[in-house]
Design an enzyme around this catalytic site. Structure first.
Site, PDB file in Angstrom:
ATOM      1  N   ASP A   1       0.863  -1.173   0.000  1.00 23.63           N
ATOM      2  CA  ASP A   1       0.000   0.000   0.000  1.00 23.63           C
ATOM      3  C   ASP A   1       0.906   1.231   0.000  1.00 23.63           C
ATOM      4  O   ASP A   1       2.094   1.136   0.312  1.00 23.63           O
ATOM      5  CB  ASP A   1      -0.894  -0.030   1.243  1.00 23.63           C
ATOM      6  CG  ASP A   1      -1.762   1.197   1.361  1.00 23.63           C
ATOM      7  OD1 ASP A   1      -2.362   1.597   0.350  1.00 23.63           O
ATOM      8  OD2 ASP A   1      -1.816   1.782   2.460  1.00 23.63           O
TER       9      ASP A   1
ATOM     10  N   ASP B   1      -1.475  -0.790   6.055  1.00 24.62           N
ATOM     11  CA  ASP B   1      -1.668  -0.275   7.418  1.00 24.62           C
ATOM     12  C   ASP B   1      -3.085   0.181   7.705  1.00 24.62           C
ATOM     13  O   ASP B   1      -3.387   0.569   8.827  1.00 24.62           O
ATOM     14  CB  ASP B   1      -0.720   0.896   7.665  1.00 24.62           C
ATOM     15  CG  ASP B   1      -1.210   2.191   7.025  1.00 24.62           C
ATOM     16  OD1 ASP B   1      -1.735   2.115   5.884  1.00 24.62           O
ATOM     17  OD2 ASP B   1      -1.076   3.257   7.646  1.00 24.62           O
TER      18      ASP B   1
ATOM     19  N   ASP C   1      -7.018  -2.053   3.761  1.00 32.68           N
ATOM     20  CA  ASP C   1      -6.068  -3.112   3.412  1.00 32.68           C
ATOM     21  C   ASP C   1      -6.428  -4.444   4.063  1.00 32.68           C
ATOM     22  O   ASP C   1      -5.873  -5.485   3.693  1.00 32.68           O
ATOM     23  CB  ASP C   1      -4.645  -2.720   3.853  1.00 32.68           C
ATOM     24  CG  ASP C   1      -4.156  -1.456   3.183  1.00 32.68           C
ATOM     25  OD1 ASP C   1      -4.356  -1.334   1.964  1.00 32.68           O
ATOM     26  OD2 ASP C   1      -3.589  -0.590   3.877  1.00 32.68           O
TER      27      ASP C   1
END
Length: 809
Positions: A499, A698, A702
């Site tokens: 990410d 995080d 996600d």
């Protein structure tokens, strides 16, 4: 100690433990106990509930005796509890546990609740029970926010705690009892019988139930071996105690026939301890889903047809309802803005680091955080139809999808158990029919020796001991492994999806640069911008204010301040008309941006957000704010590439922003504006290509991909939901720690293989000796006492080798 066939429950099975729940936006369902029946009248009738109260704890749903010392009187009825903890919870809030929403009983689960095995997800049924394959307790497919403990965990803890002292005393008597003066042999044996009986019969009863079930279902597993082994050792010892004359003189030691109560008791206690550790690990895996469920607000403010407003429970909201969302509140449901304007922080679900401006007809997502404005929305999707509910479902499905990896271990355990049982039977009949007199006594002793020496203590310890040491070593390096599966899989990873926000970058906007046009200075531009923004809570405003503070600038008061939705802010500072925002706002006030156009485009190409400042309708400059790349990221990605990993970026941020960061970090494969479900699809697509995929992120958005990946890696600086969904957490959020984690993974797996080798070697050598195969040539026989000692030595070798892992560089 846990049986090898059950190890996958804590090492490989990312379970979704009880209690069950409906999706966000619906009433929290009750937790499920293992003994639930169907008592529909009890749901709302305390009197009816009192009938069951005599034999069921209303808090945890467990069967409990009416003479339990833990009881309470409420509304004219007596209720009994399994422990003081359950009684305390009930006394604090009786209504909770006497309603359909509070009692963790399967009979009070919502209609349609299904149960599955955390290790074998193909087992699905509409009522609680035991898995027909492995014997584990089935759990609801979807947990709830209820923090109550798994009933099975409560039950096993009580059995273990109450009987552990008895086991220790029995062990002491067996090892040192012959040295105690004044304690006759008969009395010592009788004491061992009395003390071991509660341990074996009461504490070990769940294991015997699983053993019997495995035989009845023709699905032998390690519970089969434990049940038969413990039962044989205990049964043989009881016979040796009450009828010692049946045994030849050669089997007398220290004046008595050898008994093995300590072996039976220790096996039960160690197995209970292993189950406690296992159940706690399984409970922890539901933390991600519970955290997601808690994101949804509990109430909504509904606007009635007559214009009045009421606060209602979230489950009472229906599609089409008009809802008011006040400043600072969470949006209760997915819907459409009917009136008002505000900025909404959607970062926890979309990954977009900056709040999104919302005005009439804009779409809003439930559980996201409203800013300083007020909104009236129409609820379009509620309950299980919301984006948050879909993320919950994605996480739950991805967690359960890992369990089939244990099929090979099940097959090995199946044949191992059959081989041991066959060896014990062959030993029994071989000695009975062909052995020297008393042949059937020898038959019983040698068959028991086979079962005891083959009892899977070492096999049960082989993996968890290595995992325990490896996880401790990894924690020292700033890496937290959730379970054994993560350790086993990490070494095989060849693709890493990352990410952007909070993983590659810091996750919070900071001041990047200031651009000026002739006639203005950088400090003037920053001072004007900060003065205008000082009343705003927008993250971009915070970055500008922080820069002004660093430059020690004095701010002036802003008058006539207002926000122009989707464009920026305007106001007056020191009698000068200011406008701070994007190109649309500059066009609105008539400011020419051409003087800064090229430089602004260059900053945007680097991933920055540029806000132009106009003073009295003339362009004065621009300020750029960006989410900076972590200092550790470039070196970490370089090292990961050198290790052979394919790096892919998947971000919910705008495509241009994602591409700018990817270009800076030399990432060739990048996806922007990608939704949570699309991240899962990306993971699945790469896995379908034969890639071994790790996902690093995080945020809440996600979480599904973290659960779906072969190994999910969360940043310790991120959300609790991400860390709960991931199998690995990097405490300081440094991607470079992945390489250290992989090295530990390699060492741990090697150590586990060595331990399993030791365990099987003991069985390969011990079973033939215990069976008496060498008796005709060497005269070797192995008494159950020596068999128990050999079993212990195999465990010692496994533990010693595992501890060596902690010292390996």
């Amino acid at each position: 100690m846990t049986a090898p066939s059950e190890k996958p429950a804590c090492c490989h099975a990312p379970s979704t433990p009880s209690p069950p729940a409906s999706a966000p936006g619906t009433a929290a369902a009750s937790a499920a106990g293992p003994h639930g029946g169907h008592h529909p009248g009890h749901a709302n009738d305390p009197a009816a509930g009192a009938t069951a109260a005599a034999d069921r704890d209303p808090v945890c749903g467990m069967a409990v005796s009416a003479d339990s010392p833990h009881h309470a009187h409420h509304a004219g009825h007596d209720y009994h509890f399994c422990s003081a903890g359950c009684r305390t919870k009930f006394v604090a809030d009786p209504a909770r546990y006497l309603s359909t929403q509070g009692i963790p009983d399967a009979s009070r689960a919502p209609p349609g609740t299904t149960y599955t095995c955390p290790m074998h997800p193909q087992i699905v049924q509409e009522s609680p029970g035991a898995c027909p394959i492995c014997g584990m307790a089935l759990e609801p497919v979807m947990p709830s926010e209820d923090d109550s403990e798994l009933p099975e965990l409560t039950d096993f803890r009580r059995r273990f705690t109450w009987t552990l002292p008895l086991t220790l005393v029995v062990l002491g008597l067996a090892m040192l009892g012959h040295r105690l003066t004044g304690l006759s042999t008969e009395l010592r044996t009788g004491l061992e019988l009395v003390l071991a009986t509660p341990v074996v019969v009461w504490a070990g009863w769940p294991f015997f139930e699983r053993c019997i079930a495995s035989i009845r279902r023709r699905s032998p597993n390690m519970w089969t071996l434990i049940g038969i082994g413990v039962g044989a050792a205990y049964g043989y010892s009881v016979v040796a105690t009450v009828a010692p004359g049946l045994f030849p003189h050669s089997f007398r030691e220290h004046g008595r026939v050898g008994v093995y109560f300590e072996a039976a008791a220790v096996i039960v206690s160690l197995t209970l301890l292993g189950q406690l550790l296992e159940l706690r690990a399984r409970s922890a895996t539901s933390a991600a889903i519970k955290a997601l469920l808690r994101l949804a607000p509990k109430t909504a403010r509904r606007i009635n047809s007559d214009g009045s407003e009421d606060d209602v429970a979230l489950e009472q909201v229906h599609p089409g309802d008009r809802l008011r969302v006040r400043p600072g509140e969470k949006i209760p449901a997915d819907g459409t803005v009917l009136d008002g304007r505000s900025s909404v922080d959607e970062s926890m679900l979309t990954g977009e680091s900056l709040p999104i401006e919302k005005t009439v007809d804009a779409r809003v997502i439930g559980a996201t955080l409203n800013g300083t404005g007020s909104l009236v929305i129409r609820a379009d999707q509620v309950g299980s139809a919301t984006v948050l509910a879909q993320i919950v479902q994605l996480v739950a499905q991805a967690q359960r999808s890992r369990a089939p990896m244990q099929r090979m271990a099940d097959k090995v355990a199946y044949w191992f158990v059959l081989a041991v049982l066959a060896a014990a039977l062959a030993t029994f009949f071989g000695w009975g029919f062909f052995g020297p007199e008393p042949s059937w006594t020898y038959a019983v002793l040698n068959a028991v020796s086979v079962l005891i020496i083959a009892c899977p203590c070492a096999l049960g310890l082989a993996t968890p001991m290595s995992i325990m040491v490896a996880t401790g070593r990894a924690a020292q390096a700033g890496v937290l492994f959730r379970d054994a599966e993560a350790i086993e899989r990490l070494r095989t990873i060849d693709t890493l999806i990352v990410d952007k926000t909070g993983t590659l970058t810091e996750g919070r906007p900071t001041f990047r640069d200031v651009l000026v046009v002739p006639g203005f200075t950088a400090n003037q531009v920053v001072q004007f911008a900060a003065s205008l923004e000082q009343g705003s809570e927008h993250p971009l405003a915070s970055a500008i204010l922080a820069e002004a503070k660093q430059r020690s600038l004095t701010l002036a008061s802003a008058l006539d301040f207002s926000s122009v939705t989707g464009q920026g802010v305007v106001g007056r500072v020191n009698d000068r008309a200011l406008a701070l925002g994007n190109g649309a706002l500059m066009a609105h006030v008539g400011a020419d941006m051409s003087a800064l156009g090229d430089r602004a485009d260059a900053l945007r190409a680097q991933g920055a957000t540029v806000m132009f400042l106009a003073v009295d309708r003339q362009l004065a400059g621009a300020v750029a704010v960006a989410d900076p790349i972590k200092a550790s990221t470039p070196a970490a990605l370089s090292a990961l590439r050198e290790a052979g990993l394919r790096i892919v970026m998947a971000s919910g941020d705008a495509v241009a922003t994602a591409q700018a960061v990817a270009k800076t970090l030399a990432i060739d494969e990048v996806y922007g504006e990608i939704k949570p479900a699309e991240k899962v699809a990306l993971v699945e697509r790469l896995k379908a290509q034969g890639r071994r995929v790790a996902m690093a992120g995080d945020g809440v958005n996600d979480a599904p991909a973290l659960a779906a990946a072969d190994v999910g890696i969360a940043m310790g600086t991120g959300t609790d939901v991400a860390m709960s969904s991931a199998a690995v957490t990097l405490v300081k959020g440094d991607l470079g720690r992945i390489l250290e984690a992989r090295a530990i993974s390699n060492e741990a797996v090697r150590n586990m293989k060595q331990n399993l080798g030791f365990a099987f070697l003991y069985n390969a050598l011990g079973v033939p000796i215990a069976a008496g195969l060498f008796y005709p040539v060497f005269g070797w026989l192995l008494s159950p006492m020596i068999a128990a000692l050999a079993m212990s030595l195999s465990s010692v070798s496994v533990v010693t080798n595992a501890l060596r892992l902690g010292k390996t560089r």
